[in-house]
Write an enzyme that holds these catalytic residues in place. Structure first.
Site, mmCIF file in Angstrom:
data_model
loop_
_atom_site.group_PDB
_atom_site.id
_atom_site.type_symbol
_atom_site.label_atom_id
_atom_site.label_comp_id
_atom_site.label_asym_id
_atom_site.label_seq_id
_atom_site.Cartn_x
_atom_site.Cartn_y
_atom_site.Cartn_z
ATOM 1 C CB THR A 92 40.172 -68.052 -64.077
ATOM 2 O OG1 THR A 92 40.641 -68.954 -63.086
ATOM 3 C CG2 THR A 92 40.518 -68.603 -65.453
ATOM 4 C CG HIS A 93 42.135 -62.633 -66.190
ATOM 5 N ND1 HIS A 93 42.511 -62.868 -64.880
ATOM 6 C CD2 HIS A 93 43.089 -61.817 -66.702
ATOM 7 C CE1 HIS A 93 43.631 -62.218 -64.612
ATOM 8 N NE2 HIS A 93 44.012 -61.580 -65.707
ATOM 9 C CB ILE A 94 41.566 -66.231 -71.555
ATOM 10 C CG1 ILE A 94 41.434 -67.591 -70.867
ATOM 11 C CG2 ILE A 94 42.359 -66.351 -72.858
ATOM 12 C CD1 ILE A 94 40.591 -68.594 -71.643
#
Length: 142
Positions: A92-94
């Site tokens: 997960t990464h923004i």
């Protein structure tokens, strides 16, 4: 096998960190759509953001919002772009980046690793760290 982000977080690969606490790390991407393009990543290796613990998801977004506010000021950007894609790295990464229009949302237009200027990358990281410190944010490295 550990993701490339887990290796960056663990110090096995280099990273230009702008924020780090026990559960969230933020560092510049090596293939930015604009200088200042930052990835906000949970330390825990979870592939899909929909599988994150709600408290961790909230904290991840709080960090992304703070970084976004700094990016707007530090890069004189009309907006901070925010994007979750997640297909390129199963962690997960923004993506948070300076945005003047919708072009930043197309990651295919990002600069390649060999196209970025290391000095401009270092400068971008320092501008974000300085902006976070000025806002009283703790856990800013260096």
């Amino acid at each position: 096998m550990a993701s490339v982000f887990s290796k960056i977080i663990a110090g096995e690969l280099p990273g230009r960190f702008v924020y780090r606490d026990d559960t969230v790390a933020a560092f510049l991407t090596i293939e930015p759509v604009a200088y200042g393009h930052t990835l906000v990543v949970p330390v825990e290796e979870v592939d899909r953001w929909t599988d994150l613990d709600p408290a961790l998801w909230a904290h991840l977004n709080e960090v992304a919002q703070r970084i976004g506010a700094v990016i707007v000021d530090a890069f004189d950007a009309p907006r901070a772009g925010y994007l979750i894609a997640g297909f390129e790295v199963p962690h997960t990464h923004i993506h948070v980046f300076p945005a003047a229009d919708m072009s930043g949302y197309n990651l295919a237009t990002a600069l390649g690793m060999d196209e970025t200027d290391p000095q401009r990358m270092d400068d971008a990281a320092e501008r974000i760290r300085a902006g976070l410190r000025a806002r009283g944010v703790e856990n800013v490295p260096g």
